[in-house]
Write a protein that holds these residues in place. Structure first.
Motif, PDB file in Angstrom:
ATOM      1  N   PRO A  17     -15.475  10.704  -7.131  1.00 36.61           N
ATOM      2  CA  PRO A  17     -14.972   9.340  -6.947  1.00 36.61           C
ATOM      3  C   PRO A  17     -14.790   8.584  -8.259  1.00 36.61           C
ATOM      4  O   PRO A  17     -13.887   7.747  -8.379  1.00 36.61           O
ATOM      5  CB  PRO A  17     -16.027   8.675  -6.059  1.00 36.61           C
ATOM      6  N   ILE A  18     -15.626   8.885  -9.247  1.00 40.52           N
ATOM      7  CA  ILE A  18     -15.469   8.241 -10.559  1.00 40.52           C
ATOM      8  C   ILE A  18     -14.142   8.663 -11.181  1.00 40.52           C
ATOM      9  O   ILE A  18     -13.372   7.833 -11.693  1.00 40.52           O
ATOM     10  CB  ILE A  18     -16.648   8.615 -11.481  1.00 40.52           C
ATOM     11  N   VAL A  19     -13.864   9.965 -11.126  1.00 39.87           N
ATOM     12  CA  VAL A  19     -12.606  10.489 -11.664  1.00 39.87           C
ATOM     13  C   VAL A  19     -11.412   9.910 -10.907  1.00 39.87           C
ATOM     14  O   VAL A  19     -10.382   9.550 -11.503  1.00 39.87           O
ATOM     15  CB  VAL A  19     -12.605  12.031 -11.605  1.00 39.87           C
ATOM     16  N   LEU A  20     -11.532   9.802  -9.583  1.00 38.21           N
ATOM     17  CA  LEU A  20     -10.436   9.271  -8.779  1.00 38.21           C
ATOM     18  C   LEU A  20     -10.160   7.803  -9.104  1.00 38.21           C
ATOM     19  O   LEU A  20      -8.996   7.375  -9.179  1.00 38.21           O
ATOM     20  CB  LEU A  20     -10.753   9.426  -7.293  1.00 38.21           C
ATOM     21  N   LEU A  21     -11.199   7.021  -9.291  1.00 40.32           N
ATOM     22  CA  LEU A  21     -11.010   5.609  -9.629  1.00 40.32           C
ATOM     23  C   LEU A  21     -10.300   5.466 -10.976  1.00 40.32           C
ATOM     24  O   LEU A  21      -9.438   4.596 -11.147  1.00 40.32           O
ATOM     25  CB  LEU A  21     -12.368   4.887  -9.647  1.00 40.32           C
ATOM     26  N   ARG A  22     -10.645   6.335 -11.917  1.00 37.37           N
ATOM     27  CA  ARG A  22      -9.956   6.315 -13.207  1.00 37.37           C
ATOM     28  C   ARG A  22      -8.502   6.759 -13.055  1.00 37.37           C
ATOM     29  O   ARG A  22      -7.610   6.234 -13.729  1.00 37.37           O
ATOM     30  CB  ARG A  22     -10.696   7.217 -14.202  1.00 37.37           C
ATOM     31  N   ALA A  23      -8.278   7.724 -12.161  1.00 38.51           N
ATOM     32  CA  ALA A  23      -6.907   8.192 -11.921  1.00 38.51           C
ATOM     33  C   ALA A  23      -6.052   7.080 -11.314  1.00 38.51           C
ATOM     34  O   ALA A  23      -4.889   6.910 -11.686  1.00 38.51           O
ATOM     35  CB  ALA A  23      -6.931   9.414 -11.003  1.00 38.51           C
ATOM     36  N   VAL A  24      -6.623   6.338 -10.380  1.00 43.85           N
ATOM     37  CA  VAL A  24      -5.891   5.221  -9.773  1.00 43.85           C
ATOM     38  C   VAL A  24      -5.593   4.160 -10.828  1.00 43.85           C
ATOM     39  O   VAL A  24      -4.520   3.550 -10.836  1.00 43.85           O
ATOM     40  CB  VAL A  24      -6.689   4.621  -8.599  1.00 43.85           C
ATOM     41  N   LYS A  25      -6.540   3.938 -11.740  1.00 42.80           N
ATOM     42  CA  LYS A  25      -6.328   2.988 -12.824  1.00 42.80           C
ATOM     43  C   LYS A  25      -5.152   3.423 -13.701  1.00 42.80           C
ATOM     44  O   LYS A  25      -4.298   2.600 -14.076  1.00 42.80           O
ATOM     45  CB  LYS A  25      -7.596   2.877 -13.661  1.00 42.80           C
ATOM     46  N   SER A  26      -5.094   4.717 -14.010  1.00 42.68           N
ATOM     47  CA  SER A  26      -3.976   5.208 -14.828  1.00 42.68           C
ATOM     48  C   SER A  26      -2.655   5.103 -14.073  1.00 42.68           C
ATOM     49  O   SER A  26      -1.607   4.829 -14.665  1.00 42.68           O
ATOM     50  CB  SER A  26      -4.226   6.654 -15.261  1.00 42.68           C
ATOM     51  N   GLU A  27      -2.703   5.293 -12.755  1.00 43.22           N
ATOM     52  CA  GLU A  27      -1.489   5.135 -11.951  1.00 43.22           C
ATOM     53  C   GLU A  27      -1.032   3.680 -11.962  1.00 43.22           C
ATOM     54  O   GLU A  27       0.177   3.400 -12.035  1.00 43.22           O
ATOM     55  CB  GLU A  27      -1.738   5.601 -10.517  1.00 43.22           C
ATOM     56  N   GLU A  28      -1.992   2.777 -11.917  1.00 41.30           N
ATOM     57  CA  GLU A  28      -1.652   1.356 -11.975  1.00 41.30           C
ATOM     58  C   GLU A  28      -0.965   1.024 -13.293  1.00 41.30           C
ATOM     59  O   GLU A  28       0.006   0.250 -13.327  1.00 41.30           O
ATOM     60  CB  GLU A  28      -2.925   0.519 -11.816  1.00 41.30           C
ATOM     61  N   GLN A  29      -1.430   1.608 -14.367  1.00 46.93           N
ATOM     62  CA  GLN A  29      -0.817   1.372 -15.674  1.00 46.93           C
ATOM     63  C   GLN A  29       0.596   1.942 -15.727  1.00 46.93           C
ATOM     64  O   GLN A  29       1.491   1.347 -16.326  1.00 46.93           O
ATOM     65  CB  GLN A  29      -1.685   1.990 -16.763  1.00 46.93           C
ATOM     66  N   GLU A  30       0.805   3.095 -15.083  1.00 43.00           N
ATOM     67  CA  GLU A  30       2.146   3.678 -15.039  1.00 43.00           C
ATOM     68  C   GLU A  30       3.121   2.805 -14.256  1.00 43.00           C
ATOM     69  O   GLU A  30       4.309   2.742 -14.567  1.00 43.00           O
ATOM     70  CB  GLU A  30       2.098   5.070 -14.404  1.00 43.00           C
TER      71      GLU A  30
END
Length: 245
Positions: A220-233
């Protein structure tokens, strides 16, 4: 769907991973089955265990029934992030999705058998209760191979992602690949009653369980960071613009 709502739902789905972790520990702790009993226990010992832990086992099943549905949004958001790696729905994201959807059955079926044994233990013979207990542990530990392709698909995605900062970090990819390897010895519990490959053995249970626990914290930590990077994209588009999946 609006971009801001889409990202919010993804974050909520990623947080489901923590709900699952807490729910699993609470459920198995309530039933006193976080660590397996020995396969060499006598039917009389098993009957005693079921009588002494009847309430805890039944609450374990209740908690699992309430917790496991959170697996589905968690699995879907993981697949959506794999989809970003592949540039669309592909082999890795679909393997993760289909195996993740099936995975809860690896808990539900064994627990249904154990709950039936604990529900009315007084009406069954010790031999029947021992057989039901054996079925529970053999299925729970032996069916862990269900997860192998799931975790490998995620791990492999981290290696083929050519971004400067991969969606799934390399260290998490290695953790997933190692976990997949460690789950394989569980398939051999049907052949052994003692030793490292028994259902309570160090290779079939202890090491994989500890690694799986670490993976359940990390994911879940990795997924939350992935969603953050998607938000930046997606930052270049308006919040009200739709996201196409």
């Amino acid at each position: 769907m609006r971009k801001d709502l889409y990202l919010k739902l993804e974050r909520m789905s990623a947080w489901c991973g923590f709900v699952l972790l807490v729910g699993f520990v609470a459920a198995f702790g309530a039933g006193d089955i976080l660590t397996p009993m020995s396969p060499t226990k006598s039917p009389a010992d098993i009957v005693t265990f079921l009588h002494d832990h009847r309430t805890g086992i039944l609450w374990c099943v209740v908690l699992m029934v309430l917790t496991v549905p959170f697996e589905y949004p968690y699995v879907v958001v993981t697949s959506l992030q794999l989809r970003r790696v592949e540039g669309g729905w592909g082999l890795l994201s679909m393997i993760q999705l289909t195996t993740g959807v099936v995975a809860p059955l690896g808990f539900f079926f064994p627990l249904a058998i154990l709950s039936a044994a604990a529900y009315r233990p007084e009406i069954h013979s010790p031999d029947v209760l021992a057989a039901m207990s054996d079925t529970f542990w053999l299925m729970l530990v032996g069916n862990a191979c269900i997860f192998v392709l799931q975790v490998w698909s995620i791990g492999y995605a981290s290696f083929v992602d050519r971004r400067e900062r991969p969606i799934f970090p390399r260290w998490y990819g290695w953790l997933s690949m190692v976990l997949g390897v460690l789950l394989i010895p569980g398939a051999f519990v049907y052949l052994f009653k003692t030793g490292p490959l028994a259902w309570n053995g160090i290779l079939a249970n202890t090491i994989p369980m500890l690694t799986y626990f670490v993976w359940k914290i990390a994911t879940p930590i990795v997924l939350l960071r992935a969603v953050k990077s998607e938000e930046q994209e997606l930052a270049g588009t308006a919040a009200t613009e739709p996201v196409t999946v």
